[in-house]
Design a protein around this motif. Structure first.
Motif, mmCIF file in Angstrom:
data_model
loop_
_atom_site.group_PDB
_atom_site.id
_atom_site.type_symbol
_atom_site.label_atom_id
_atom_site.label_comp_id
_atom_site.label_asym_id
_atom_site.label_seq_id
_atom_site.Cartn_x
_atom_site.Cartn_y
_atom_site.Cartn_z
ATOM 1 N N VAL A 1 91.999 22.507 -52.269
ATOM 2 C CA VAL A 1 91.468 21.423 -51.521
ATOM 3 C C VAL A 1 91.744 21.144 -50.142
ATOM 4 O O VAL A 1 91.707 20.159 -49.604
ATOM 5 C CB VAL A 1 91.710 20.039 -52.151
ATOM 6 N N GLY A 2 92.778 22.176 -49.509
ATOM 7 C CA GLY A 2 93.249 22.085 -48.226
ATOM 8 C C GLY A 2 94.424 21.217 -47.935
ATOM 9 O O GLY A 2 94.798 20.840 -46.655
ATOM 10 N N LYS B 1 98.205 19.971 -47.418
ATOM 11 C CA LYS B 1 99.238 20.701 -46.831
ATOM 12 C C LYS B 1 100.633 20.186 -47.235
ATOM 13 O O LYS B 1 100.943 19.019 -47.281
ATOM 14 C CB LYS B 1 99.271 20.270 -45.238
ATOM 15 N N LYS C 1 96.330 23.757 -52.554
ATOM 16 C CA LYS C 1 95.883 24.701 -51.729
ATOM 17 C C LYS C 1 94.432 24.986 -51.528
ATOM 18 O O LYS C 1 93.447 24.900 -50.576
ATOM 19 C CB LYS C 1 96.352 26.176 -52.169
ATOM 20 N N SER D 1 93.471 15.959 -49.728
ATOM 21 C CA SER D 1 92.469 16.744 -48.847
ATOM 22 C C SER D 1 92.469 16.138 -47.416
ATOM 23 O O SER D 1 92.185 16.557 -46.502
ATOM 24 C CB SER D 1 91.009 16.828 -49.387
ATOM 25 N N GLU D 2 92.878 14.828 -47.324
ATOM 26 C CA GLU D 2 92.999 14.235 -46.031
ATOM 27 C C GLU D 2 94.271 13.413 -45.391
ATOM 28 O O GLU D 2 94.073 13.456 -44.316
ATOM 29 C CB GLU D 2 92.125 12.545 -46.054
ATOM 30 N N SER E 1 86.342 11.278 -49.450
ATOM 31 C CA SER E 1 86.976 11.955 -48.426
ATOM 32 C C SER E 1 86.873 11.187 -47.145
ATOM 33 O O SER E 1 87.773 10.685 -46.440
ATOM 34 C CB SER E 1 86.903 13.388 -47.936
#
Length: 106
Positions: A78-79, A81, A76, A50-51, A15
């Motif tokens: 892994v965060g 958007k 969702k 995720s990034e 990441s």
């Protein structure tokens, strides 16, 4: 390209590496697009989604609904958007089946 990656490239994947890559490219570019492998299933997809500022999920015609739901759930976790979905290889009539209205042809 992933097919030309060697073990040394894969070992650097993280990441933090993707964040540095985004920051460096963002200094000279307004838009950066990463084309990863399928979600879930690709190692680079985990780090990139995720990034990234936003993720667009591409779904091919004929994909099963549960596969789409699994991919959305993964994003969702892994965060990521999720900014939207592209329906690849869809025809205008495919949209009518789902009760959607296609834009008129120009």
């Amino acid at each position: 390209p992933a097919l030309s990656a060697t073990q040394q490239h894969i070992g650097r994947m993280s990441s933090a590496f993707i964040r540095r890559l985004i920051d460096e490219a963002g200094a000279t570019h307004d838009l950066i697009i990463f084309d990863t492998g399928p979600i879930p299933g690709s190692v680079e997809g985990l780090f990139v989604t995720s990034e990234a500022d936003a993720t667009i999920l591409v779904v091919s015609k004929g994909e099963k609904q549960d596969r789409f739901e699994k991919a959305a759930a993964y994003l969702k976790v892994v965060g990521a958007k999720l900014a939207g979905t592209v329906f690849n290889r869809a025809a205008r009539d495919d949209l009518r089946v789902q009760g959607l209205t296609a834009a008129p042809k120009k």
